[in-house]
Design an enzyme around this catalytic site. Structure first.
Site: not given
Lengths: 232, 208
Positions: B46-47
């Site tokens: 998840s960025e």
């Protein structure tokens, strides 16, 4: 040197001025410096430029400063959750510079590390690359992006000691250490100030050299998308 | 007949290979995590600063400090790690993330991708999409084949501002699967109940 202040207003008021450039940590509403943003609203400083990944929602985060028309320009990667932002942008009242998210993070980090610019392949062939220096390395094209230095960093952390060593919690870390690094002055709000010596030096996420002022406060920590699954 | 959202996500899940580190975009791509094939272990990035995203929490366990890139509350796994946004995009830009599965407004036959703005109308921003498509090993787009007016979203050239130039490898739509190859798009398979002629008729891009 004393770093711990009594309130967000006390920590900020002699630092704020009209037209200043501020970097704020946070991703969506997660890990945003909500107490410091409220203090900026209360102070009334205007024509502010914010470097922040997002712009909050209409009534929380940077959104409260959009409603009070204190923001002149945003440097952000994604602003999709804020109707007032969209309205001010489309009507030309608010200036927006879109940065790819990783480029924005790296611009903050680079500035805090004494790196004035860096080459990245992000955005090559898009409007982001227009007007920027292009250079080839090993047959691939990259563009030059510049470090982003600001007047003031506002940051939310989980815990601090009195010397400003910080620990963040889970995904609330996000842009906070990077926003902290790129400012001339960095003010941090935390959930708990713990006695110096009680944090393990190996577990410090951001060393106190980047932190100038700290306040402790109670956070709403609003959830933007509350998603759950059925209990097993 | 054509694939629905879940069937598209299930088809996209077949792109996953054991041991991959993968980034899933918002929308249908997020659903891919519900269809990871038996015997395959992937780590989802998840960025916003997390490797090893877990499922949604049960009610009462939501944590404001634990969200995914879609700002949804999630949980952690035993192997989860957290990091800042510069590291998150360092691993993306640095080619450490094997694949990104993301949505799109338009894809061109040369692999150009547009998914971040409609001038004068919709301004959301690119988020991490430009970094992802520039950096990851393989880019898979999952989207409806046509827009709400029935027009093809697979075009000879994008009309909207680009997210990346010649970056898309594979497109999974409600009508089938197409690869970006020399000279245009190649049909890899059609969705259940969709003929190749129907897929061609719904596609504005060159099919080779």
């Amino acid at each position: 040197m004393k770093k711990v202040y009594e309130s967000a207003a006390e920590a900020l008021n002699d630092l704020l001025f009209d037209g200043m450039f501020i970097a704020a940590g946070g991703f969506g509403l997660c890990g945003i410096p909500e107490l410091l943003l409220q203090a900026i609203k209360d102070n009334g400083a205007r024509n502010l430029t914010f470097a922040s990944n997002n712009a909050g929602v209409d009534d929380f985060g940077i959104g409260i400063l959009l409603q009070s028309r204190q923001v002149k320009k945003m440097i952000s990667s994604y602003v999709g959750e804020n109707a007032e932002f969209m309205r001010q942008y489309l009507s030309g009242e608010l200036e927006v510079e879109f940065n790819p998210q990783g480029t924005l993070a790296e611009r903050m980090r680079a500035a805090g590390c004494g790196i004035p610019g860096f080459y990245t392949k992000t955005g090559v062939g898009t409007v982001i690359a227009e007007g920027k220096e292009h250079r080839e390395f090993n047959g691939e094209t990259y563009i030059l992006e510049e470090g982003l230095s600001v007047d003031l960093s506002i940051v939310k952390a989980w815990k601090a000691d009195a010397t400003g060593n910080l620990m963040f919690r889970k995904t609330a870390r996000n842009f906070n250490p990077l926003a902290a690094m790129c400012g001339k002055v960095c003010v941090v709000e935390v959930e708990e100030i713990v006695p110096t010596g009680s944090l393990d030096g190996d577990h410090i996420h951001l060393p106190g050299v980047y932190v100038h002022r700290i306040i402790q406060g109670t956070h709403e920590k609003r959830i933007e998308q509350r998603t759950t699954r059925a209990a097993a | 007949m054509a694939w629905d959202r879940n069937q598209m996500a299930a088809r996209a899940a077949l792109e996953l290979q054991d041991g991959m580190y993968v980034n899933l975009g918002i929308g249908i791509p997020t659903l891919v995590s519900n269809f990871i094939p038996e015997g395959i272990t992937v780590t989802l990035q998840s960025e916003n600063g997390m490797l090893g995203t877990g499922p949604f929490p049960v009610e009462g366990d939501e944590d404001a400090d634990l969200i995914n890139a879609g700002k949804q509350t999630i949980t952690e796994l035993p192997q989860t790690s957290y990091f800042d946004s510069a590291i998150a995009f360092g691993m993306i830009r640095g080619g450490k993330i094997a694949m990104a599965i993301l949505g799109a407004m338009e894809v061109a036959e040369n692999g150009d991708l547009a998914n971040w703005m409609i001038p004068g109308k919709l301004v959301k921003g690119m988020g991490g999409a430009m970094d992802l498509v520039a950096g990851v090993g393989r880019v898979v787009v999952v989207m409806d084949h046509t827009n709400k007016h029935g027009d093809s979203k697979l075009l000879t050239a994008c009309t909207l501002p680009l997210t990346g130039k010649a970056v898309v490898d594979r497109i999974i739509t409600n009508l089938g699967v197409l690869d970006v190859v020399e000279g245009g798009l190649k049909i890899i398979e059609t969705a259940d109940g969709v003929t190749e002629d129907e897929l061609r008729a719904a596609t504005a891009a060159t099919i080779v």
